[in-house]
Design a protein around this motif. Structure first.
Motif, PDB file in Angstrom:
ATOM      1  N   TYR A 179      48.062  40.373  33.975  1.00 33.03           N
ATOM      2  CA  TYR A 179      48.418  41.499  34.717  1.00 33.03           C
ATOM      3  C   TYR A 179      47.676  42.111  35.134  1.00 33.03           C
ATOM      4  O   TYR A 179      47.774  42.626  36.059  1.00 33.03           O
ATOM      5  CB  TYR A 179      49.382  42.210  33.630  1.00 33.03           C
ATOM      6  N   ARG A 214      46.181  40.972  38.131  1.00 41.11           N
ATOM      7  CA  ARG A 214      47.098  40.980  39.412  1.00 41.11           C
ATOM      8  C   ARG A 214      47.406  42.315  40.032  1.00 41.11           C
ATOM      9  O   ARG A 214      46.977  42.476  41.231  1.00 41.11           O
ATOM     10  CB  ARG A 214      48.536  40.527  39.181  1.00 41.11           C
ATOM     11  N   GLU A 215      47.087  43.130  39.140  1.00 47.82           N
ATOM     12  CA  GLU A 215      46.966  44.754  39.554  1.00 47.82           C
ATOM     13  C   GLU A 215      45.943  45.264  40.349  1.00 47.82           C
ATOM     14  O   GLU A 215      45.839  45.958  41.459  1.00 47.82           O
ATOM     15  CB  GLU A 215      47.441  45.854  38.309  1.00 47.82           C
TER      16      GLU A 215
END
Length: 196
Positions: free
Chosen positions: A20, A23-24
């Motif tokens: 996560y 990806r951010e």
């Protein structure tokens, strides 16, 4: 070529759990280098401060040699234990900035809390002393109600790092941050300022 974020995870995590965050950060326009600690997950070898340091220095050097990365376009991002890993790396290699989330000031301060005399703590991880000598931008994030690495650790890091930006959240250790949108806005602004 995009700037690179070298990410170091916490003690009870693996790089598999960091998808996560990666990806951010990618969405913000940054490449992410996830390095697994020796002895964690699918990584072979013995887990020790020296082995982790060697792994991170080797990966940093690989970035410079094989990807022609500019040291002024590299930021270290460490969470919990990973903050100590990043501080060790920044003591040995040039980085444009550092982000520390829920990170301890030094390991010695944990000794009495866990019933061990401080002289028995082998790896001091004295992040305060390292950051005192670091001159580039630093972002420190900590939860006010952190019961694993108490809030005063974040305060100590910030108080001893004049150029640091200190962000406090009303949260514990494992539910930090409580507001992901605000969190990523803070990260984005810090990185923009660091790489401008």
């Amino acid at each position: 070529q995009n700037p690179v974020i070298i990410f170091a995870h916490g003690n009870y995590e693996l790089i598999d759990f960091c998808e996560y965050e990666a990806r951010e950060l990618n969405n913000l326009g940054y490449d992410v280098f996830l390095i697994e600690y020796p002895g964690f997950g699918r990584s072979e070898g013995a887990t020790s401060r020296e082995m982790i340091n060697n792994a991170y220095v080797s990966c940093y050097d690989w970035l410079i040699a094989n990807r022609q990365s500019d040291p002024n376009k590299i930021v270290g991002f460490g969470r919990s234990l990973g903050g100590g890993v990043i501080c060790d790396l920044v003591e040995k290699r040039c980085m444009a900035g550092v982000i520390l989330q829920s990170t301890f000031s030094n390991v010695r301060s944990f000794a009495l809390r866990y019933g061990a005399p401080s002289l028995l703590i082998k790896d001091q991880f004295d992040n305060v002393e390292i950051l005192k000598k670091y001159k580039n931008p630093v972002l420190i994030i900590h939860g006010r109600h952190d019961s694993i690495i108490p809030f005063w650790h974040g305060e100590a890091l910030a108080q001893n790092t004049p150029q640091a930006e200190f962000i406090a959240y009303d949260c514990e250790h494992n539910d930090c941050p409580p507001d992901w949108e605000r969190y990523w806005q803070t990260i984005a602004k810090f990185l923009d300022r660091t790489f401008k």
